[in-house]
Design an enzyme around this catalytic site. Structure first.
Site, PDB file in Angstrom:
ATOM      1  N   ASN A  48       0.716  -1.235   0.027  1.00  0.00           N
ATOM      2  CA  ASN A  48       0.011   0.025   0.115  1.00  0.00           C
ATOM      3  C   ASN A  48       0.796   1.355  -0.122  1.00  0.00           C
ATOM      4  O   ASN A  48       0.211   2.377   0.181  1.00  0.00           O
ATOM      5  CB  ASN A  48      -0.927  -0.101   1.246  1.00  0.00           C
ATOM      6  CG  ASN A  48      -1.940  -1.309   1.230  1.00  0.00           C
ATOM      7  OD1 ASN A  48      -2.438  -1.599   0.159  1.00  0.00           O
ATOM      8  ND2 ASN A  48      -1.937  -1.904   2.309  1.00  0.00           N
ATOM      9  N   HIS A 139     -13.759  -1.444   6.554  1.00  0.00           N
ATOM     10  CA  HIS A 139     -12.706  -2.290   7.259  1.00  0.00           C
ATOM     11  C   HIS A 139     -12.936  -2.899   8.623  1.00  0.00           C
ATOM     12  O   HIS A 139     -13.635  -2.307   9.442  1.00  0.00           O
ATOM     13  CB  HIS A 139     -11.500  -0.980   7.417  1.00  0.00           C
ATOM     14  CG  HIS A 139     -10.211  -2.027   7.525  1.00  0.00           C
ATOM     15  ND1 HIS A 139      -9.820  -1.849   8.923  1.00  0.00           N
ATOM     16  CD2 HIS A 139      -9.395  -2.615   6.585  1.00  0.00           C
ATOM     17  CE1 HIS A 139      -8.594  -2.629   8.733  1.00  0.00           C
ATOM     18  NE2 HIS A 139      -8.370  -3.011   7.476  1.00  0.00           N
ATOM     19  N   GLU A 183     -15.526   4.165   4.426  1.00  0.00           N
ATOM     20  CA  GLU A 183     -14.102   4.609   4.114  1.00  0.00           C
ATOM     21  C   GLU A 183     -14.370   5.459   2.716  1.00  0.00           C
ATOM     22  O   GLU A 183     -15.459   5.391   2.275  1.00  0.00           O
ATOM     23  CB  GLU A 183     -13.768   3.239   3.453  1.00  0.00           C
ATOM     24  CG  GLU A 183     -13.219   2.139   4.699  1.00  0.00           C
ATOM     25  CD  GLU A 183     -12.679   0.995   4.112  1.00  0.00           C
ATOM     26  OE1 GLU A 183     -11.792   0.879   3.104  1.00  0.00           O
ATOM     27  OE2 GLU A 183     -13.100  -0.149   4.675  1.00  0.00           O
ATOM     28  N   SER A 187     -10.541  -0.435   0.677  1.00  0.00           N
ATOM     29  CA  SER A 187      -9.406  -1.243   0.484  1.00  0.00           C
ATOM     30  C   SER A 187      -9.223  -2.273  -0.257  1.00  0.00           C
ATOM     31  O   SER A 187      -8.307  -2.515  -0.760  1.00  0.00           O
ATOM     32  CB  SER A 187      -8.883  -1.501   2.100  1.00  0.00           C
ATOM     33  OG  SER A 187      -9.752  -2.321   2.598  1.00  0.00           O
ATOM     34  N   ASP A 212     -13.178   7.259   6.803  1.00  0.00           N
ATOM     35  CA  ASP A 212     -11.716   6.722   6.984  1.00  0.00           C
ATOM     36  C   ASP A 212     -11.258   6.804   5.642  1.00  0.00           C
ATOM     37  O   ASP A 212     -11.387   6.234   4.678  1.00  0.00           O
ATOM     38  CB  ASP A 212     -11.736   5.026   7.406  1.00  0.00           C
ATOM     39  CG  ASP A 212     -10.461   4.380   7.492  1.00  0.00           C
ATOM     40  OD1 ASP A 212      -9.666   5.067   6.699  1.00  0.00           O
ATOM     41  OD2 ASP A 212     -10.446   3.407   8.196  1.00  0.00           O
ATOM     42  N   HIS A 215      -6.990   5.011   2.380  1.00  0.00           N
ATOM     43  CA  HIS A 215      -6.628   4.534   1.035  1.00  0.00           C
ATOM     44  C   HIS A 215      -6.372   5.845  -0.074  1.00  0.00           C
ATOM     45  O   HIS A 215      -6.037   5.567  -1.328  1.00  0.00           O
ATOM     46  CB  HIS A 215      -7.031   3.395   0.477  1.00  0.00           C
ATOM     47  CG  HIS A 215      -6.870   2.149   1.232  1.00  0.00           C
ATOM     48  ND1 HIS A 215      -5.580   1.469   0.958  1.00  0.00           N
ATOM     49  CD2 HIS A 215      -7.523   1.407   2.391  1.00  0.00           C
ATOM     50  CE1 HIS A 215      -5.421   0.377   1.778  1.00  0.00           C
ATOM     51  NE2 HIS A 215      -6.467   0.520   2.760  1.00  0.00           N
ATOM     52  N   LYS A 240       0.071   3.808   4.683  1.00  0.00           N
ATOM     53  CA  LYS A 240      -0.097   3.422   3.282  1.00  0.00           C
ATOM     54  C   LYS A 240       0.548   4.374   2.495  1.00  0.00           C
ATOM     55  O   LYS A 240       1.876   4.452   2.205  1.00  0.00           O
ATOM     56  CB  LYS A 240      -1.603   3.339   2.878  1.00  0.00           C
ATOM     57  CG  LYS A 240      -2.167   2.507   4.129  1.00  0.00           C
ATOM     58  CD  LYS A 240      -3.376   1.739   3.968  1.00  0.00           C
ATOM     59  CE  LYS A 240      -4.039   0.994   5.022  1.00  0.00           C
ATOM     60  NZ  LYS A 240      -3.163  -0.057   5.225  1.00  0.00           N
TER      61      LYS A 240
HETATM   62  C1  LIG Z   1      -9.680   1.520   5.630  1.00  0.00           C
HETATM   63  C2  LIG Z   1      -8.591   1.131   6.526  1.00  0.00           C
HETATM   64  N1  LIG Z   1      -8.556   1.532   8.019  1.00  0.00           N
HETATM   65  C3  LIG Z   1      -7.683   1.207   8.673  1.00  0.00           C
HETATM   66  C4  LIG Z   1      -6.665   0.271   8.510  1.00  0.00           C
HETATM   67  C5  LIG Z   1      -5.635  -0.114   9.420  1.00  0.00           C
HETATM   68  O1  LIG Z   1      -4.413   0.844   9.398  1.00  0.00           O
HETATM   69  P1  LIG Z   1      -3.300   0.507   9.957  1.00  0.00           P
HETATM   70  O2  LIG Z   1      -2.659  -0.628   8.699  1.00  0.00           O
HETATM   71  O3  LIG Z   1      -2.367   1.565  10.068  1.00  0.00           O
HETATM   72  O4  LIG Z   1      -3.258  -0.542  11.278  1.00  0.00           O
HETATM   73  C6  LIG Z   1      -6.703  -0.404   7.010  1.00  0.00           C
HETATM   74  C7  LIG Z   1      -5.459  -1.153   6.559  1.00  0.00           C
HETATM   75  O5  LIG Z   1      -5.337  -2.065   6.790  1.00  0.00           O
HETATM   76  C8  LIG Z   1      -7.528   0.270   6.093  1.00  0.00           C
HETATM   77  O6  LIG Z   1      -7.646  -0.428   4.899  1.00  0.00           O
END
Ligand SMILES: Cc1ncc(COP(=O)(O)O)c(C=O)c1O
Length: 400
Positions: A48, A139, A183, A187, A212, A215, A240
């Site tokens: 990512n 997520h 989101e 993702s 969120d 991405h 990411k």
């Molecule tokens: C939409 C989303 N939020 C949160 C996360 C978690 O982030 P991190 O990898 O910094 O724990 C991810 C990653 O996997 C994600 O895709």
């Protein structure tokens, strides 16, 4: 063997029977484009690190410099003595990037969603159980945060603003505080939520919109600001496109102050260490000036998407640097992943429960480190008739 161990073993065997068992694979990161696995180099399509910042000299140098000057750890939680003065500068830069009055830096994105959502949805503070309208494909960390808050999510069909509107309408008479949770870029699908419509619904129904932006931050939006313009609260990660680790919440000053007093993941966890803060700080300096890199990555992904679709692959509703090749059954995704590996590309098959049943896929992520020739060779690899036929096109990535 303790009774629990035999249960765990039986669970693992059940997963293996359904081709759903996961394994950790040791890899060596050669650079932003290449990983070495078992002594062989592969083009990494599973990272990512969209802007290839994790090997950028500026991030590595500031991480090393801050480690030398400030040490390798922060020593305590931010509320004890871990609130190094380095945080203030980073938070000011995040707030500016996100056009929000303030920002709060946290540990990982997972921890942020788990702990921040639990605090924001706290019924003892809100006076009633909040109504939380959530995209069903959010997520895992967002679902986890809702669970930790003890609330029941009201899930709307993926990316379906009309369905969200219907559900909001059904709860019109309920005066409980309301939130919408989504989101920006999903993702596992690389599609974009209909954020303008969702923001309009949030205003019409007096709901707090939480996005969120994991991405999108760095790689999409003006100056890499992401796609969260209409959100009241933005959550995101530095892991990411920003090339390192750590996360943030961008919000009003009141929300920030509330989280400092109520968010367990901030209060009871050691603050991020100086080398990580150095990498975060350097990434925030670089990102606004990387328009050409963002355009390049978008072009690579579009080139691949068009080629894959022409070969009959289902890329779902992908419109970003994330492109899934949706196969359906877990074994089809495993086969395709294996085929790509034979051709020198590393891409991870993604299976349930990470994605809905029947939509196992190989998820590809394009980054600034890839070349047009990587894309063309990748298309050749998936078109190779010596291998099993590509997955058949599916009508919809997400059965409602
Ligand atoms: C939409 C989303 N939020 C949160 C996360 C978690 O982030 P991190 O990898 O910094 O724990 C991810 C990653 O996997 C994600 O895709």
């Amino acid at each position: 063997m303790a009774g629990s161990e035999s249960r765990y073993q039986a669970f693992l065997e059940g997963l293996a029977r359904e081709n759903l068992r996961r394994e950790l694979v040791d890899v060596e990161a050669v650079d932003a484009r290449t990983i070495r696995v078992g002594g062989r180099d592969y083009v990494n399509l599973a990272s990512n690190d969209y802007l290839a910042l994790r090997f950028h000299k500026a991030l590595m140098e500031r991480a090393a410099e801050w480690a030398k000057r400030y040490g390798t750890g922060s020593g305590a939680s931010r509320l004890v003595t871990g609130n190094l003065d380095l945080f203030a500068g980073i938070e000011a830069k995040v707030a500016r990037l996100k056009s929000k009055p303030s920002a709060l830096v946290m540990a990982s994105g997972f921890q942020t969603n788990a702990a921040v959502l639990a605090a924001l949805f706290d019924r003892t503070v809100l006076g009633a159980e909040p109504l939380v309208f959530a995209d069903r494909l959010n997520h895992a960390s967002m679902h986890f945060g809702c669970k930790a808050a003890g609330i029941r999510e009201i899930r709307y069909r993926h990316g379906d603003a009309a369905h969200l509107g219907e559900l909001l309408g059904q709860h019109q008479g309920d005066r409980s505080p309301r939130f919408i949770l989504t989101e920006s870029v999903f993702s596992m699908d690389g599609d974009v939520a209909p954020l303008e419509e969702i923001a309009r619904l949030a205003r019409a129904h007096e709901a707090c919109l939480i996005v969120d932006d994991a991405h999108a931050t760095g790689i999409l939006g003006e100056g890499g600001s992401g796609l969260s313009d209409g959100a009241d609260i933005v959550i995101g990660t530095f892991s990411k496109a920003l090339g390192s680790f750590g996360a943030y919440v961008a919000s009003s000053a009141t929300t920030r102050n509330y989280l400092i007093n109520r968010c367990s993941g901030l209060i009871y966890s050691t603050a991020l260490p100086p080398p990580v803060l150095g990498a975060m700080d350097a990434a925030l300096d670089l990102v606004p000036g990387m328009d050409a890199d963002r355009a390049y990555v978008a072009k690579l992904a579009a080139r691949f998407r068009a080629g894959a679709q022409a070969l009959g692959y289902d890329t779902g509703a992908s419109a970003t640097q994330i492109v899934p090749l949706i196969c359906g059954a877990p074994e089809s995704a495993l086969d395709l992943g294996e085929r790509l590996r034979k051709s020198g590309f590393w891409a991870t098959p993604i299976r349930p429960p990470t994605v809905p049943k029947g939509t196992a896929r190989v998820r590809l992520a394009f980054t600034r480190a890839h070349t047009e020739s990587d894309v063309d060779l990748l298309l050749e690899a998936i078109a190779d008739t010596a291998n099993p036929a590509p997955a058949q096109p599916r009508a919809r990535a997400h059965p409602a």
